[in-house]
Design a protein around this motif. Structure first.
Motif, short mmCIF file in Angstrom:
data_model
loop_
_atom_site.label_atom_id
_atom_site.label_comp_id
_atom_site.label_asym_id
_atom_site.label_seq_id
_atom_site.Cartn_x
_atom_site.Cartn_y
_atom_site.Cartn_z
N LEU A 151 0.84 -1.20 0.00
CA LEU A 151 0.00 0.00 0.00
C LEU A 151 0.87 1.24 0.00
CD1 LEU A 151 -2.90 -0.85 2.45
CD2 LEU A 151 -2.99 -0.65 -0.03
N ASP A 152 0.56 2.16 -0.89
CA ASP A 152 1.36 3.37 -1.04
C ASP A 152 0.43 4.52 -1.42
OD1 ASP A 152 3.16 5.36 -1.56
OD2 ASP A 152 4.23 4.30 -3.14
N GLU A 153 0.34 5.52 -0.54
CA GLU A 153 -0.56 6.65 -0.81
C GLU A 153 -0.17 7.40 -2.08
OE1 GLU A 153 -1.62 9.23 2.33
OE2 GLU A 153 -1.78 7.65 3.83
N ALA A 154 1.12 7.28 -2.48
CA ALA A 154 1.56 7.97 -3.69
C ALA A 154 0.88 7.41 -4.93
CB ALA A 154 3.08 7.85 -3.84
N CYS A 155 0.29 6.21 -4.83
CA CYS A 155 -0.41 5.62 -5.98
C CYS A 155 -1.83 6.15 -6.13
CB CYS A 155 -0.46 4.09 -5.82
SG CYS A 155 1.17 3.30 -5.88
N LEU A 156 -2.36 6.75 -5.08
CA LEU A 156 -3.76 7.18 -5.11
C LEU A 156 -4.09 8.17 -6.22
CD1 LEU A 156 -4.56 7.50 -1.30
CD2 LEU A 156 -5.43 5.78 -2.90
N PRO A 157 -3.23 9.17 -6.50
CA PRO A 157 -3.58 10.12 -7.59
C PRO A 157 -3.79 9.43 -8.93
CG PRO A 157 -1.78 10.98 -6.25
CD PRO A 157 -2.00 9.57 -5.81
N TYR A 158 -3.05 8.34 -9.19
CA TYR A 158 -3.19 7.63 -10.46
C TYR A 158 -4.54 6.94 -10.53
CZ TYR A 158 1.77 8.57 -10.49
OH TYR A 158 2.98 9.21 -10.44
N ALA A 159 -4.94 6.33 -9.41
CA ALA A 159 -6.26 5.68 -9.35
C ALA A 159 -7.37 6.73 -9.47
CB ALA A 159 -6.39 4.90 -8.05
N LYS A 160 -7.21 7.87 -8.79
CA LYS A 160 -8.24 8.91 -8.83
C LYS A 160 -8.37 9.50 -10.23
CE LYS A 160 -8.00 10.15 -3.94
NZ LYS A 160 -7.55 11.13 -2.93
N ARG A 161 -7.24 9.68 -10.92
CA ARG A 161 -7.30 10.20 -12.29
C ARG A 161 -8.04 9.23 -13.21
NH1 ARG A 161 -1.88 12.20 -11.59
NH2 ARG A 161 -1.01 10.39 -12.66
#
Length: 269
Positions: A151-161
């Motif tokens: 789990l890495d919060e830095a991946c969230l923007p990619y999922a949100k986009r």
């Protein structure tokens, strides 16, 4: 000690080594590591590089310096001057490289899918490619995490986009705290506890699957722990793309009942 045949197979299946040899074979005086990295990142033969976020140039330089060029030098295919950071193809092995190039060309003609299957050798490379898949997805994105360690919060923007583009996002996560993380951070996503019978094995079995990302059911990265019992396990991954790619087809076949009929799964409220 690898046999010449094993080295040939590894070079043919590794787009970075293959492209390094192809580029160096066309230069008289060799190239610096930085020049090589620039050419590799512009090459269509390196899948995912052009889409990778946060310019991967420095990562490629480090990878060339510490892994690819030393390996090619050990195999007597390249002369690498570490003090000057320059590489040239070995004169004695030009004939060997020509044979490898001919073999790869034949493989590509016989099986286009061969060109669309590569290996990633570090967790950072796996992260970069998974994020590139999220940015590439047009219709749907399936994410399976078999370890909350990833789990890495830095991946969230990619999922949100991806979700903002209208991509249907599904996250199958075994760990309860990881499922909570996804439902809180991505309320639009479908999060569920997947059936893992198709991947479960003995805890000490190596390698063990770490993650699977499948975009539009045609592009995938399948990660594996080299030693899942180690304090800081290393991760490698297989990358495959194309509707007719055998690995992609196999994963679709394995996941079909699970990803097609998510309504039969119990959603996390």
């Amino acid at each position: 000690m690898q046999s010449p045949e094993e080295r040939t197979v590894q070079i043919v299946s590794d787009p970075v080594k293959r492209t390094v040899l192809a580029v160096l074979s066309e230069t008289e005086n060799g190239l610096t590591v930085h020049e090589l990295a620039s050419q590799l990142l512009r090459s269509d033969a390196i899948p995912g590089r052009s889409e990778a976020p946060n310019s991967p140039f420095q990562s490629m330089v480090v990878s060339l310096h510490h892994r690819h060029l030393p390996q090619l030098e050990d195999w007597d295919l390249v002369d690498y001057d570490r003090s000057q950071l320059t590489a040239t193809i070995s004169d004695a092995e030009e004939e060997t490289w020509n044979g490898i190039e001919a073999l790869y060309s034949a493989m590509t003609l016989l099986s286009p899918a061969a060109e669309q299957t590569t290996i990633l050798h570090s967790r950072q490379e796996v992260y970069e490619h998974a994020r590139a898949l999220a940015d590439r997805a047009m219709d749907e994105l399936f994410l399976f995490y078999f370890s909350d360690e990833l789990l890495d919060e830095a991946c969230l923007p990619y999922a949100k986009r991806a979700i903002d583009r209208g991509v249907t996002f599904h996250a199958g996560v075994k760990d309860e705290s990881a499922r909570t993380f996804f439902t809180e951070q991505l309320p639009e996503a479908t999060v569920w506890e997947p059936q893992m019978d198709w991947v479960d094995g003995p805890i000490d079995e190596r390698p063990q699957i770490s993650r699977l990302v499948l975009a539009d059911r045609s592009h995938m990265v399948l990660g594996m722990w080299d030693d899942p019992t180690a304090p800081d396990p290393s991760e490698i991954a297989i990358v495959a793309s194309g509707q007719k790619n055998p690995l992609v087809a196999l994963v679709r076949e394995l996941l079909g009942p699970r990803v097609t009929h998510l309504d039969l799964q119990r959603p996390i409220e």
